[in-house]
Design a protein around this motif. Sequence first.
Motif, PDB file in Angstrom:
ATOM      1  N   UNK A   1      33.958  35.377  45.346  1.00 54.58           N
ATOM      2  CA  UNK A   1      32.523  35.642  45.245  1.00 54.58           C
ATOM      3  C   UNK A   1      32.176  36.963  45.912  1.00 54.58           C
ATOM      4  N   UNK A   2      32.736  37.205  47.085  1.00 55.40           N
ATOM      5  CA  UNK A   2      32.480  38.467  47.787  1.00 55.40           C
ATOM      6  C   UNK A   2      32.961  39.659  46.965  1.00 55.40           C
ATOM      7  N   UNK A   3      34.120  39.531  46.361  1.00 57.75           N
ATOM      8  CA  UNK A   3      34.637  40.614  45.518  1.00 57.75           C
ATOM      9  C   UNK A   3      33.768  40.813  44.277  1.00 57.75           C
ATOM     10  N   UNK A   4      33.259  39.722  43.727  1.00 64.15           N
ATOM     11  CA  UNK A   4      32.375  39.813  42.561  1.00 64.15           C
ATOM     12  C   UNK A   4      31.085  40.544  42.922  1.00 64.15           C
ATOM     13  N   UNK A   5      30.525  40.231  44.087  1.00 67.39           N
ATOM     14  CA  UNK A   5      29.314  40.921  44.541  1.00 67.39           C
ATOM     15  C   UNK A   5      29.603  42.408  44.730  1.00 67.39           C
ATOM     16  N   UNK A   6      30.728  42.720  45.345  1.00 68.82           N
ATOM     17  CA  UNK A   6      31.098  44.122  45.561  1.00 68.82           C
ATOM     18  C   UNK A   6      31.288  44.881  44.258  1.00 68.82           C
ATOM     19  N   UNK A   7      31.963  44.261  43.302  1.00 67.63           N
ATOM     20  CA  UNK A   7      32.183  44.910  42.006  1.00 67.63           C
ATOM     21  C   UNK A   7      30.861  45.098  41.265  1.00 67.63           C
ATOM     22  N   UNK A   8      30.038  44.062  41.282  1.00 66.94           N
ATOM     23  CA  UNK A   8      28.725  44.176  40.640  1.00 66.94           C
ATOM     24  C   UNK A   8      27.871  45.234  41.313  1.00 66.94           C
TER      25      UNK A   8
END
Length: 116
Positions: free
Chosen positions: A5-12
């Motif tokens: 989830x943290x990586x998804x937020x960062x990528x987004x």
Amino acid sequence: MALLTALAVGAGGAAGAVARYAVGLSVGRRAVDTGLVNVFGSLLFGVAIGADFGGAPAVAVTVGFCGAFTTFSSFAVETVRLAEDGQRLAAAGNAVGTLAAALLAVFLGIALGAAL
């Protein structure tokens, strides 16, 4: 918070920041480009809510992309600068118009997302 989830937020967020910068370059008028990204970001956020796809993809779109793409602080500064420059009617129009359009965009986005 899960790592995915943290990586998804960062990528987004990275994608949203780059998209915001690109809109600024292509439009070239500060209050106009900020209004456009805030309204479009509100629409996209509404679609994500309405579609209710949940999990990391939803957080990547809403918190990540939309969070980085839209910019309330720039909207506030540009509205104040218009007023300071004596363009009080333009400042009021920017404030009321952007807020009304963004709220309408969220409602429309939720309806569109629910229809998906």
